[in-house]
Design an enzyme around this catalytic site. Structure first.
Site, short mmCIF file in Angstrom:
data_model
loop_
_atom_site.label_atom_id
_atom_site.label_comp_id
_atom_site.label_asym_id
_atom_site.label_seq_id
_atom_site.Cartn_x
_atom_site.Cartn_y
_atom_site.Cartn_z
N GLN A 162 0.61 -0.82 -0.18
CA GLN A 162 -0.23 -0.43 -0.31
C GLN A 162 0.94 1.47 0.31
O GLN A 162 0.53 2.14 -0.62
CB GLN A 162 -1.19 -0.04 1.14
CG GLN A 162 -2.36 -0.88 1.60
CD GLN A 162 -3.23 -1.01 0.30
OE1 GLN A 162 -3.45 0.40 -0.18
NE2 GLN A 162 -2.99 -2.25 -0.68
N ARG B 110 1.68 2.14 -3.06
CA ARG B 110 0.63 2.47 -4.54
C ARG B 110 1.11 3.94 -3.93
O ARG B 110 0.58 4.79 -5.11
CB ARG B 110 -0.41 1.90 -3.86
CG ARG B 110 -1.79 2.55 -4.73
CD ARG B 110 -2.63 1.27 -3.88
NE ARG B 110 -2.93 1.78 -2.53
CZ ARG B 110 -3.51 2.86 -2.18
NH1 ARG B 110 -4.32 3.65 -3.05
NH2 ARG B 110 -4.20 2.80 -1.20
N CYS C 122 -4.92 -18.33 6.86
CA CYS C 122 -6.60 -18.95 7.18
C CYS C 122 -6.90 -20.64 5.73
O CYS C 122 -7.76 -20.84 6.49
CB CYS C 122 -7.71 -18.06 7.53
SG CYS C 122 -7.67 -16.48 8.06
N VAL D 137 7.12 4.47 20.25
CA VAL D 137 8.85 5.74 20.03
C VAL D 137 8.31 6.76 18.38
O VAL D 137 7.25 5.35 17.27
CB VAL D 137 9.83 4.65 19.99
CG1 VAL D 137 10.68 5.18 19.54
CG2 VAL D 137 10.12 3.85 21.12
N PRO D 138 8.70 7.57 18.27
CA PRO D 138 8.83 8.56 16.78
C PRO D 138 9.27 7.42 15.59
O PRO D 138 10.56 6.07 16.35
CB PRO D 138 9.18 9.35 16.93
CG PRO D 138 9.46 9.98 18.22
CD PRO D 138 9.31 8.74 19.34
N ASN D 139 8.44 7.18 15.24
CA ASN D 139 8.12 6.53 13.53
C ASN D 139 8.71 5.41 13.52
O ASN D 139 8.94 4.32 12.47
CB ASN D 139 10.13 6.91 12.58
CG ASN D 139 10.23 8.81 12.81
OD1 ASN D 139 9.45 9.39 12.34
ND2 ASN D 139 11.42 9.47 13.23
N TYR E 152 5.51 2.68 13.72
CA TYR E 152 4.42 1.44 14.14
C TYR E 152 4.42 0.05 13.79
O TYR E 152 5.18 -0.71 13.82
CB TYR E 152 3.72 1.84 12.84
CG TYR E 152 3.63 3.59 11.67
CD1 TYR E 152 2.68 3.85 11.89
CD2 TYR E 152 5.24 3.52 11.53
CE1 TYR E 152 2.86 5.56 12.17
CE2 TYR E 152 4.52 4.83 11.12
CZ TYR E 152 4.16 5.90 11.22
OH TYR E 152 4.32 7.66 10.58
#
EC number: 1.8.1.14
Length: 438
Positions: A19, A22, A43, A269-271, A273
């Site tokens: 993503q 994109r 799955c 923490v910054p930056n 994820y």
């Protein structure tokens, strides 16, 4: 040119990287995946074992080569991130083939390392867990090489139930044991009876409140004192987050090893994820924390993080509803909302209805049991559950949308059903829940 490093290349990591590409054609994106395969369908794995998915290639969406060719994203498999230095913005990577280590810098770091299967800890050549395509291949190859017939399935969660069904459909003879009498904990306990009925119908042995005490070759000694022989054991006893490598960083972990995130999936923490099974967030419809390690959440988080990194800092996650479903032989079990053990935090009432999934005079009808819990203070829906041979999925999905929009239980009377005799009733089960609640 910004560098984005992603840890993990399955549902969350690969989707997020895709993503980002994109939306951003310029950034340097690299994914480190500690295992052999990337971008496979978790799955699908029980159905590969059961040969319902006829060829394992259908469970594998991309190889690293194909991913780079299509998206110009580098994926390095057998590369495990073993440490994070968030002050220098680097990760330490172990090449699991050569045992060499190196550092990789990042401008943005996305953590999607997933979870690993718990093990009972017995030293045995016949015990297996199922978490990735490598596990699937190992199970399939062992069955073929050893002419496996009797299989012991340990645990009674979704994966164990799916594995047991697929072993049976493959022509093997599974037995189920579970350490307590509480099976399939995402479903209301009294709504699980069809699971036991389906086992009895097929004469599949099962024992609740049972555990393995010792394994000696193919001889299994149980806590009950029973001694039985099995060709294979598949353990489905839960998972734990792959967060050990994070402990030396400044990233906050909760007491179970998960990473709490905000509505942008940012860590403290910054930056950095966190998405997928590693991350914990909150429910959408009530003010409670939520950990929902299922595919929808990983994909939604991946899209939100990609938008954030691409510059859309207004997009935020609105929370989980915990919608889940499993097929077990002829029955479907589905629920949405808070877990059964979380209901005690609310002043609630329950309303339920059992009737045919479609018009009674139309052939093939079977009972569908639908249950809804609602908050007595505002009459908003807290949880819904459905069990039946037909129609459980669509009722729960409709109720999920109702909960997403904070409808009250009374407003379910206004739900306009797509009615024809093969599909529903003029007053659907969802309508009847609303009428009964009044």
């Amino acid at each position: 040119m910004p560098k984005i490093v992603v840890v993990g290349a399955v549902a969350g990591g690969a989707t997020c990287a895709s993503q980002i590409r994109r939306l951003d054609k310029e950034s340097d994106i690299i994914i480190f995946e500690k295992d052999r395969d990337m971008s496979f369908a978790n799955c699908a794995l029980p159905y590969v074992i059961g040969e319902v998915v006829e060829d394992r290639k259908y469970a594998l969406a991309y190889t690293p080569e194909k991913f780079y060719d299509r998206k110009q994203i580098t994926v390095k498999t057998y590369h495990e991130v073993i440490a994070i230095n968030d002050e220098r913005q680097t990760v330490t990577v172990l090449n699991r083939k050569t045992n060499e280590q190196f550092e990789e810098s990042y401008d943005k770091l996305i953590l999607s390392p997933g979870a690993s299967a718990n093990s009972l800890g017995f030293e045995s050549d016949i015990t297996f867990t199922l978490r990735n395509l490598e596990d699937t291949d190992a199970i399939d190859q062992f069955i073929k090489a050893n002419q496996v017939d009797k299989v012991l399935v340990v645990g009674a969660g979704y994966v164990s139930l799916e594995v047991l069904e697929n072993l049976y459909e493959r022509g093997l003879h599974p037995t189920l044991i579970h350490r307590s009498d509480k099976i399939n904990k995402l479903m209301d306990a009294d709504m699980n009876q069809p699971i036991l009925d389906e086992l009895d119908k097929r004469e599949i042995p099962y024992r609740l409140n049972e555990e393995i005490d010792a394994i000696n070759g193919n001889e299994i000694t149980f806590k009950s004192g029973k001694v039985e022989h099995y060709d294979m054991i598949i353990e489905g006893v839960g998972t734990h987050p792959n967060s050990k490598f994070i402990e030396s960083s400044n990233i906050k972990l909760d007491r179970k090893g998960f990473i709490p995130v905000n509505d942008k999936f940012e860590t403290n923490v910054p930056n950095i994820y966190a998405i997928g099974d590693i991350a914990t967030s909150h429910y959408r419809h009530v003010d409670l924390p939520a950990s929902v390690p299922l595919a929808w959440g990983a994909h939604r988080a991946a899209s939100i993080v990609a938008e954030q990194i691409a510059g859309n800092d207004t997009i935020e996650f609105k929370g989980f509803l915990g919608n889940n479903i499993v097929k077990f032989f002829d029955y479907t079990f589905a629920s949405v909302g808070v877990k059964p053990n979380e209901l005690k935090q609310f002043d609630y009432k329950m309303v339920e209805v059992t009737q045919g999934a479609h018009a009674n005079y139309y052939p093939g009808n079977s009972p569908l049991h639908l249950r809804v819990y609602y908050d007595t203070s505002n009459r908003q829906i807290l949880r819904a559950a459905a069990v039946g041979k037909e129609g459980a999925d669509k009722r729960i999905d409709v109720l999920s949308m109702a909960m997403m929009n904070q409808l009250t239980v009374d407003e379910l009377t206004e739900f306009e059903v797509a009615y024809a005799p093969p599909y529903s009733h003029p007053k659907d089960l969802i309508n009847m829940i609303g009428y009964k609640a009044k």
